[in-house]
Design an enzyme around this catalytic site. Structure first.
Site, mmCIF file in Angstrom:
data_model
loop_
_atom_site.group_PDB
_atom_site.id
_atom_site.type_symbol
_atom_site.label_atom_id
_atom_site.label_comp_id
_atom_site.label_asym_id
_atom_site.label_seq_id
_atom_site.Cartn_x
_atom_site.Cartn_y
_atom_site.Cartn_z
ATOM 1 N N GLU A 162 0.814 -1.218 0.000
ATOM 2 C CA GLU A 162 0.000 0.000 0.000
ATOM 3 C C GLU A 162 0.848 1.269 0.000
ATOM 4 O O GLU A 162 0.350 2.367 0.238
ATOM 5 C CB GLU A 162 -0.938 -0.020 1.211
ATOM 6 C CG GLU A 162 -1.918 -1.189 1.209
ATOM 7 C CD GLU A 162 -3.163 -0.955 0.343
ATOM 8 O OE1 GLU A 162 -3.700 0.156 0.350
ATOM 9 O OE2 GLU A 162 -3.596 -1.904 -0.350
ATOM 10 N N HIS A 231 -4.777 1.697 7.204
ATOM 11 C CA HIS A 231 -3.356 1.984 6.915
ATOM 12 C C HIS A 231 -2.704 2.461 8.213
ATOM 13 O O HIS A 231 -3.374 3.086 9.059
ATOM 14 C CB HIS A 231 -3.220 3.105 5.880
ATOM 15 C CG HIS A 231 -3.619 2.718 4.488
ATOM 16 N ND1 HIS A 231 -4.380 3.522 3.683
ATOM 17 C CD2 HIS A 231 -3.345 1.613 3.759
ATOM 18 C CE1 HIS A 231 -4.574 2.929 2.506
ATOM 19 N NE2 HIS A 231 -3.955 1.775 2.526
ATOM 20 N N CYS A 356 -3.021 11.374 3.617
ATOM 21 C CA CYS A 356 -3.306 10.424 2.520
ATOM 22 C C CYS A 356 -3.132 11.097 1.173
ATOM 23 O O CYS A 356 -2.792 10.445 0.186
ATOM 24 C CB CYS A 356 -4.745 9.934 2.580
ATOM 25 S SG CYS A 356 -5.179 9.072 4.066
HETATM 26 O O1 SUG Z 1 -7.828 3.090 0.028
HETATM 27 N N1 SUG Z 1 -10.586 5.253 0.101
HETATM 28 C C1 SUG Z 1 -9.143 5.071 0.230
HETATM 29 C C2 SUG Z 1 -8.570 5.996 1.263
HETATM 30 C C3 SUG Z 1 -7.070 5.959 1.244
HETATM 31 C C4 SUG Z 1 -6.465 6.683 2.387
HETATM 32 N N2 SUG Z 1 -5.054 6.667 2.287
HETATM 33 C C5 SUG Z 1 -4.198 6.611 3.320
HETATM 34 N N3 SUG Z 1 -4.587 6.297 4.524
HETATM 35 N N4 SUG Z 1 -2.959 6.827 3.074
HETATM 36 C C6 SUG Z 1 -8.816 3.611 0.553
HETATM 37 O O2 SUG Z 1 -9.555 3.019 1.354
HETATM 38 C C7 SUG Z 1 -12.749 4.862 -0.961
HETATM 39 C C8 SUG Z 1 -13.242 4.787 -2.354
HETATM 40 C C9 SUG Z 1 -14.651 4.373 -2.547
HETATM 41 O O3 SUG Z 1 -15.231 3.705 -1.739
HETATM 42 O O4 SUG Z 1 -15.161 4.733 -3.600
HETATM 43 C C10 SUG Z 1 -11.238 4.677 -0.917
HETATM 44 O O5 SUG Z 1 -10.696 4.039 -1.771
#
Ligand code: SUG
Length: 425
Positions: A162, A231, A356
């Site tokens: 990730e 994460h 993020c």
């Molecule tokens: O991978 N949300 C992302 C958020 C990422 C956050 N990044 C970090 N913590 N670095 C994920 O869960 C939601 C998209 C949706 O449901 O359409 C989403 O992908």
């Protein structure tokens, strides 16, 4: 001069709430809500302006092509003839969360003295699993100078990776010598998927040529994942010699801190006790998904050299125990001296806070392709283009609308032309 550059993902024109990320509580909670892509992208621009105002160097990563036609083709589908669930996976704007683009090891840590970047495979979530191809193209263009950078393809999809969201680096406050790189992985078998596999982290460390004696592989606590910290950067953040973390972030906190202190005696650990802020409140407020940055010398709040600021989501102010704890922390004598708040609520509603949205790269800005760097003027032109082209609102049923696909593709092409990045079309 070597400095930290934050590359923010520009929020794409298809930003929507399809609830695709199991284990990401905000995204699941907001599934089916209407989204506001134009406001989301402008919030991202405003955050970048706030970073520039602090004297930081700012970069960008453009949104990916949506719908992801090539991925649908590989699955024997087209946008017109894809089952709705699959189409939603091809329409997500999730590449905006640039912390998941790659893991970055600065030149000071690597065997060949170059900055190494490993593109994340993001295989755990279908909607993110097709990001790698466009990410590698963008990073190879941004970091094309092979004397300074090496961009690696993703590790094989057998092991989930990730990117920087599960990686931290700590270094001496004097900025000399290699740092300590910390890879945080999850153990499978819990309530929610553990997206980062230890084997992927080990592969990245090997490929980057890191000194095995200065690398720590640390297990994220299963309670944190179960509470919605999909994460590590939802419960911990590091910068310079400072680690800011929740007491329940790591499976074996005592062993980790002891090993870290042995490797880096100067480390300052700012820990938030569970008795003051529960895991649930830490995750709901995203107090750790903050950008922890070193204030440039001369900043009035940098009362001591190397003082740091925490760039937090507005939500952290709205959670009483978090707000009280943060207030006490900055009033004290610790390394974090200033709190800045940014409004990224459209991204937050999908579980993506200020940290993020950015990929940190420690490098000489002069070695980076200048098309990926921004100043106020360039942000003005990007904001104007977003205001002209990005949809105002997307309801869940719009995801199947050919008019939306066309608008999204036109908007992205216009942005790439403006940025002189037609090579990525
Ligand atoms: O991978 N949300 C992302 C958020 C990422 C956050 N990044 C970090 N913590 N670095 C994920 O869960 C939601 C998209 C949706 O449901 O359409 C989403 O992908």
């Amino acid at each position: 001069m070597i400095t930290e550059i934050n590359f923010d993902g520009i929020v794409g024109p298809t930003h929507n709430y399809a609830g695709l990320s199991f284990g990401n509580l905000a995204a699941t909670r907001n599934a089916g809500q209407p989204s506001f892509p134009r406001a989301a992208a402008l919030q991202g621009i405003a955050k970048m302006r706030a970073n520039l105002a602090l004297g930081l160097v700012q970069g960008i990563l453009p949104p990916h092509r949506r719908p992801a036609r090539a991925w649908l083709t590989e699955l024997g589908a087209t946008p017109e003839r894809a089952p709705p669930g699959l189409l939603a996976n091809a329409m997500s704007a999730s590449a905006m969360w640039a912390a998941n683009a790659a893991t970055v090891s600065p030149a000071a840590d690597t065997a060949d003295g170059r900055t190494h970047l490993s593109v994340a495979n993001l295989v755990t979530m279908p909607h993110r699993s097709h990001e790698a191809e466009e990410t590698i193209a963008a990073l190879r263009l941004a970091f094309a100078d092979e004397s300074a950078f090496r961009v690696h393809p993703p590790v094989p999809s057998t092991f989930g990776d990730e990117g920087a969201a599960n990686h931290m680096r700590l270094a001496s406050p004097h900025g000399v010598g290699p740092g300590v790189e910390i890879f945080v992985y999850g153990a499978p078998g819990g309530r929610f998927p553990a997206r980062q596999h230890r084997q992927a982290s080990e592969a990245v460390a090997r490929r980057h040529g890191l000194d095995p004696d200065r690398v720590l592989f640390v297990e994220q606590s299963p309670e944190a994942i179960a509470a919605g910290a999909f994460h590590n950067d939802v419960v911990a953040v590091a910068n310079g010699h400072v680690l800011f973390a929740h007491e329940q972030a790591f499976a074996d906190r005592d062993a980790f801190f002891a090993r870290l202190r042995a490797l880096l005696p100067e480390v300052e650990i700012v820990e938030v006790p569970a008795a003051r802020v529960s895991l649930a409140d830490a995750i709901a407020s995203y107090m750790f998904n903050a950008q922890l940055v070193t204030l440039p010398a001369g900043d009035p709040s940098a009362a001591r050299a190397g003082a740091m600021a925490l760039i937090l989501p507005g939500e952290a102010r709205a959670t009483a125990p978090v707000w009280t704890w943060l207030g006490e922390m900055v009033a004290g004598n610790g390394p974090i001296r200033r709190l800045e708040f940014v409004d990224v609520r459209e991204s937050m509603a999908n579980g993506g806070g200020p940290a993020c949205l950015r990929l940190r790269v420690l490098a000489d800005p002069a070695a980076v392709n200048r098309r990926f760097l921004v100043d106020e003027t360039k942000l003005d032109t990007i904001a104007a283009l977003i205001s002209a082209h990005w949809p105002v609102r997307i309801a869940l049923e719009d995801i199947a609308s050919p008019a939306l696909w066309m608008q999204a593709e036109t908007a992205r092409r216009a942005l790439l032309a403006l940025l002189d990045l037609d090579a990525l079309i």
